[in-house]
Design a protein around this motif. Structure first.
Motif, PDB file in Angstrom:
ATOM      1  N   GLU A  81      39.736  54.738   3.825  1.00 27.94           N
ATOM      2  CA  GLU A  81      38.273  54.882   3.869  1.00 27.94           C
ATOM      3  C   GLU A  81      37.748  54.656   5.285  1.00 27.94           C
ATOM      4  OE1 GLU A  81      37.014  53.540  -0.652  1.00 27.94           O
ATOM      5  OE2 GLU A  81      37.488  51.979   0.814  1.00 27.94           O
ATOM      6  N   ILE A  82      38.266  53.629   5.957  1.00 28.42           N
ATOM      7  CA  ILE A  82      37.833  53.355   7.332  1.00 28.42           C
ATOM      8  C   ILE A  82      38.254  54.488   8.259  1.00 28.42           C
ATOM      9  CG2 ILE A  82      38.266  51.851   9.324  1.00 28.42           C
ATOM     10  CD1 ILE A  82      36.175  50.724   7.426  1.00 28.42           C
TER      11      ILE A  82
ATOM     12  N   ILE B 183      35.644  56.576  10.563  1.00 31.68           N
ATOM     13  CA  ILE B 183      35.757  56.612  12.025  1.00 31.68           C
ATOM     14  C   ILE B 183      35.962  58.041  12.524  1.00 31.68           C
ATOM     15  CG2 ILE B 183      37.216  55.930  13.979  1.00 31.68           C
ATOM     16  CD1 ILE B 183      37.531  53.195  12.544  1.00 31.68           C
ATOM     17  N   LEU B 184      36.812  58.791  11.862  1.00 31.68           N
ATOM     18  CA  LEU B 184      37.032  60.171  12.285  1.00 31.68           C
ATOM     19  C   LEU B 184      35.770  61.010  12.093  1.00 31.68           C
ATOM     20  CD1 LEU B 184      40.689  60.783  11.044  1.00 31.68           C
ATOM     21  CD2 LEU B 184      39.894  60.249  13.368  1.00 31.68           C
ATOM     22  N   GLY B 185      35.030  60.759  11.022  1.00 31.87           N
ATOM     23  CA  GLY B 185      33.769  61.452  10.813  1.00 31.87           C
ATOM     24  C   GLY B 185      32.754  61.106  11.890  1.00 31.87           C
ATOM     25  N   ALA B 186      32.702  59.829  12.275  1.00 33.77           N
ATOM     26  CA  ALA B 186      31.786  59.415  13.344  1.00 33.77           C
ATOM     27  C   ALA B 186      32.170  60.090  14.658  1.00 33.77           C
ATOM     28  CB  ALA B 186      31.794  57.899  13.485  1.00 33.77           C
TER      29      ALA B 186
ATOM     30  N   GLY C   9      30.922  63.553  14.826  1.00 33.36           N
ATOM     31  CA  GLY C   9      29.483  63.738  14.832  1.00 33.36           C
ATOM     32  C   GLY C   9      28.860  63.886  13.460  1.00 33.36           C
ATOM     33  N   ASP C  10      29.629  63.607  12.398  1.00 32.18           N
ATOM     34  CA  ASP C  10      29.117  63.785  11.032  1.00 32.18           C
ATOM     35  C   ASP C  10      27.869  62.942  10.743  1.00 32.18           C
ATOM     36  OD1 ASP C  10      31.255  65.466  10.643  1.00 32.18           O
ATOM     37  OD2 ASP C  10      32.376  64.075   9.359  1.00 32.18           O
ATOM     38  N   PHE C  11      27.669  61.863  11.481  1.00 31.83           N
ATOM     39  CA  PHE C  11      26.558  60.955  11.195  1.00 31.83           C
ATOM     40  C   PHE C  11      25.518  60.934  12.311  1.00 31.83           C
ATOM     41  CE2 PHE C  11      30.578  59.225   9.483  1.00 31.83           C
ATOM     42  CZ  PHE C  11      30.359  59.542   8.149  1.00 31.83           C
ATOM     43  N   ASP C  12      25.618  61.863  13.245  1.00 34.44           N
ATOM     44  CA  ASP C  12      24.692  61.881  14.371  1.00 34.44           C
ATOM     45  C   ASP C  12      23.235  61.985  13.937  1.00 34.44           C
ATOM     46  OD1 ASP C  12      26.887  61.669  16.020  1.00 34.44           O
ATOM     47  OD2 ASP C  12      26.697  63.682  16.878  1.00 34.44           O
ATOM     48  N   HIS C  13      22.978  62.599  12.804  1.00 34.68           N
ATOM     49  CA  HIS C  13      21.596  62.736  12.328  1.00 34.68           C
ATOM     50  C   HIS C  13      20.970  61.393  11.973  1.00 34.68           C
ATOM     51  CE1 HIS C  13      23.830  62.453   8.582  1.00 34.68           C
ATOM     52  NE2 HIS C  13      22.686  62.193   7.964  1.00 34.68           N
ATOM     53  N   LEU C  14      21.759  60.341  11.849  1.00 33.94           N
ATOM     54  CA  LEU C  14      21.247  59.016  11.503  1.00 33.94           C
ATOM     55  C   LEU C  14      20.839  58.207  12.742  1.00 33.94           C
ATOM     56  CD1 LEU C  14      23.924  58.122   8.807  1.00 33.94           C
ATOM     57  CD2 LEU C  14      21.591  58.905   8.421  1.00 33.94           C
ATOM     58  N   VAL C  15      21.154  58.721  13.924  1.00 34.94           N
ATOM     59  CA  VAL C  15      20.855  58.020  15.161  1.00 34.94           C
ATOM     60  C   VAL C  15      19.602  58.622  15.770  1.00 34.94           C
ATOM     61  CG1 VAL C  15      21.701  57.436  17.463  1.00 34.94           C
ATOM     62  CG2 VAL C  15      23.302  57.586  15.549  1.00 34.94           C
ATOM     63  N   SER C  16      18.657  57.751  16.102  1.00 37.56           N
ATOM     64  CA  SER C  16      17.401  58.283  16.670  1.00 37.56           C
ATOM     65  C   SER C  16      17.556  58.582  18.140  1.00 37.56           C
ATOM     66  CB  SER C  16      16.269  57.294  16.450  1.00 37.56           C
ATOM     67  OG  SER C  16      16.616  56.007  16.868  1.00 37.56           O
TER      68      SER C  16
END
Length: 79
Positions: free
Chosen positions: A61-62, A66-69, A72-79
């Protein structure tokens, strides 16, 4: 080692070496991660509440997170 459940108070976990990102800010708004003994998983806690509940994740899971981060999979969550 018995399986550790999500929400176990971090203060009740065995002695762990907690790490946080070098990108963490001085106001303490960060999370910390620690490897559980025997490769049993990864614990995550809020650095502002080090004795509070820890989330427990499997190594897979980790790795996926980490690979998703990195991708850029979560870039939309960063302002």
């Amino acid at each position: 080692m018995n399986q550790i459940a999500n929400g176990t108070p971090a203060g009740q976990l065995p002695a762990l070496t907690w790490r946080k990102s070098r990108r963490s800010n001085p106001s303490g708004n960060c999370v910390e991660l620690a490897e559980l003994p025997g490769g049993a998983g990864i614990a995550v806690r809020n650095s502002r509440d080090p004795e509070g509940p820890a989330l427990i994740y499997t190594p897979d899971e980790i790795t996926a997170f980490i690979l998703g981060a990195r991708d850029g999979d979560f870039d939309h969550l960063v302002s």
